[in-house]
Scaffold this active site. Structure first.
Site, PDB file in Angstrom:
ATOM      1  N   LYS A  54       0.831  -1.205   0.000  1.00 39.06           N
ATOM      2  CA  LYS A  54       0.000   0.000   0.000  1.00 39.06           C
ATOM      3  C   LYS A  54       0.871   1.264   0.000  1.00 39.06           C
ATOM      4  O   LYS A  54       0.584   2.229  -0.703  1.00 39.06           O
ATOM      5  CB  LYS A  54      -0.939  -0.005   1.223  1.00 39.06           C
ATOM      6  CG  LYS A  54      -2.061  -1.024   1.086  1.00 39.06           C
ATOM      7  CD  LYS A  54      -2.848  -1.233   2.379  1.00 39.06           C
ATOM      8  CE  LYS A  54      -3.888  -2.339   2.157  1.00 39.06           C
ATOM      9  NZ  LYS A  54      -4.633  -2.701   3.381  1.00 39.06           N
ATOM     10  N   GLN A  98      -4.511  -1.135   9.606  1.00 36.15           N
ATOM     11  CA  GLN A  98      -4.404  -2.445   8.956  1.00 36.15           C
ATOM     12  C   GLN A  98      -4.989  -3.554   9.829  1.00 36.15           C
ATOM     13  O   GLN A  98      -4.669  -3.670  11.013  1.00 36.15           O
ATOM     14  CB  GLN A  98      -2.918  -2.738   8.647  1.00 36.15           C
ATOM     15  CG  GLN A  98      -2.681  -4.044   7.931  1.00 36.15           C
ATOM     16  CD  GLN A  98      -3.318  -4.086   6.530  1.00 36.15           C
ATOM     17  OE1 GLN A  98      -3.288  -3.110   5.788  1.00 36.15           O
ATOM     18  NE2 GLN A  98      -3.905  -5.219   6.174  1.00 36.15           N
ATOM     19  N   ASP A 124     -11.261   3.140   4.282  1.00 38.86           N
ATOM     20  CA  ASP A 124     -11.640   1.727   4.252  1.00 38.86           C
ATOM     21  C   ASP A 124     -13.161   1.560   4.224  1.00 38.86           C
ATOM     22  O   ASP A 124     -13.665   0.478   3.929  1.00 38.86           O
ATOM     23  CB  ASP A 124     -11.096   1.006   5.495  1.00 38.86           C
ATOM     24  CG  ASP A 124      -9.865   0.172   5.188  1.00 38.86           C
ATOM     25  OD1 ASP A 124      -9.644  -0.131   4.005  1.00 38.86           O
ATOM     26  OD2 ASP A 124      -9.152  -0.181   6.148  1.00 38.86           O
TER      27      ASP A 124
END
Ligand code: NDP
Length: 310
Positions: A54, A98, A124
């Protein structure tokens, strides 16, 4: 019949290319690039790899990526303090924590993190506000994996409107938002889970079958209507040679790979599905790259929306 294999890596590169001019324009206007804060807690090797990818993809697209690492002994309070700091920062447009979080943080930790992230920065799409907006069909920031699947279907010319879609898996991060996004595209959606009877029979109804289960090779050709589109979201590491051989056959290229590495990354869909499906995403190289591309797209969208509202 042999399924058309959908090239997720290529589609992801197209999405990333389409994001770059927007990033450049934002940077020129704002005098700074869009900024994504990523929080990584602990030393889980798979999470470390995802985060590295990422950071690399974000940086290559012109974003500023601010990686915050916390040790595996960090408390939930320490993690939430970092999230609040990023919420308050003028410079940070997106925040991603994460998953999975270390088990030591407790069962409700992920939910507390989602409850704390500023919805305007929730790239997200997991905060309760983001989920509510998604259900209402007005999400600015939808979860990256399912929205990547929608982009993939669009770019492959696969019609969702009027299609029968079956999603196997009802997690908050994949199954449920996937079902919502397909419904918004006028598919008739069935969501399945571990208590669904006759899964193969339900699957065989689908024009579009999405597998998000977390079980290597679970969806076999018996689940699939001839000609259906099959999207394999699963990412499973197989370390047992007989399981790998059962999936791919002793003399396959994948087994040669297994012999070299001692493990294989495989999806939830059995390779024999390629004999019946009309189109199929591979693992690796299918949905995975789309997830990262959509993260970049969401970060730019969050930056632009914040700039407009300030
Ligand atoms: P979860 O474990 O949170 O959810 C799995 C779902 O599958 C649950 O709803 C569960 O049902 C269902 N399920 C499990 N076993 C069965 C079964 N035997 N029959 C029917 N349904 C079953 O997983 P995630 O949604 O987080 O992830 C799913 C997969 O996708 C994983 O392999 C993960 O690694 C991968 N993934 C890939 C991403 C990508 O970028 N490509 C991103 C995110 C995830 P129930 O609710 O009843 O327990």
């Amino acid at each position: 019949m042999s399924a058309r294999i959908i090239d997720g890596t290529f589609i992801a590169s197209q999405i990333r290319q389409s994001v770059s001019p927007g990033v450049a324009a934002f940077t020129a206007r704002a005098g700074r690039p869009p900024c994504l804060g990523i929080v990584l807690v602990g030393e889980d090797p798979a999470s470390g790899t995802y985060v590295r990818n990422k950071v690399k993809a974000g940086t290559e697209s012109g974003l500023h990526v601010d990686l915050r690492r916390l040790s595996s002994s960090a408390s939930l309070d320490e993690l939430l303090a970092v999230v609040r700091e990023l919420n308050a920062s003028d410079r940070h447009d997106g925040i991603l924590v994460q998953a999975p979080l270390p088990a030591a943080l407790g069962r409700g930790a992920a939910q507390q993190v989602f409850d704390t992230i500023d919805p305007a920065k929730d790239v997200d799409g997991f905060s309760p506000v983001s989920v509510g907006r998604l259900v209402q069909g007005r999400a600015l920031l939808a979860p990256c994996t399912p929205s990547g699947v929608i982009e993939m279907l669009d770019r492959c010319g696969i019609t969702m409107s009027g299609a029968r879609a079956v999603v196997i898996g009802r997690s908050e991060i994949v199954g449920k938002p996937m079902a919502m996004l397909l419904l918004q595209r006028d598919a008739t959606v069935t969501v399945c889970h571990s208590k669904t009877p006759d899964l193969p029979g339900v699957g065989r109804d689908a024009d579009i079958l999405v597998a998000a289960i977390g079980r290597a090779g679970f969806v076999t050709r018996d689940f699939v209507k001839p000609g259906a589109t099959v999207i394999d979201v699963g990412i499973n590491r197989v370390t047992d040679a007989s399981t790998a051989e059962g999936l791919f056959g002793a003399s396959s290229a994948r087994m040669a790979d297994f012999a070299k590495r001692g493990s294989l990354v495989v999806g939830d869909v059995h390779p024999n599905v390629a004999e019946v499906a009309g189109a199929l995403t591979p693992v690796p190289g299918g949905v995975g790259p789309l997830t990262i591309a959509m993260l970049l797209k969401n970060t730019l969208a969050a930056a632009e929306a914040r700039a407009k509202s300030s």
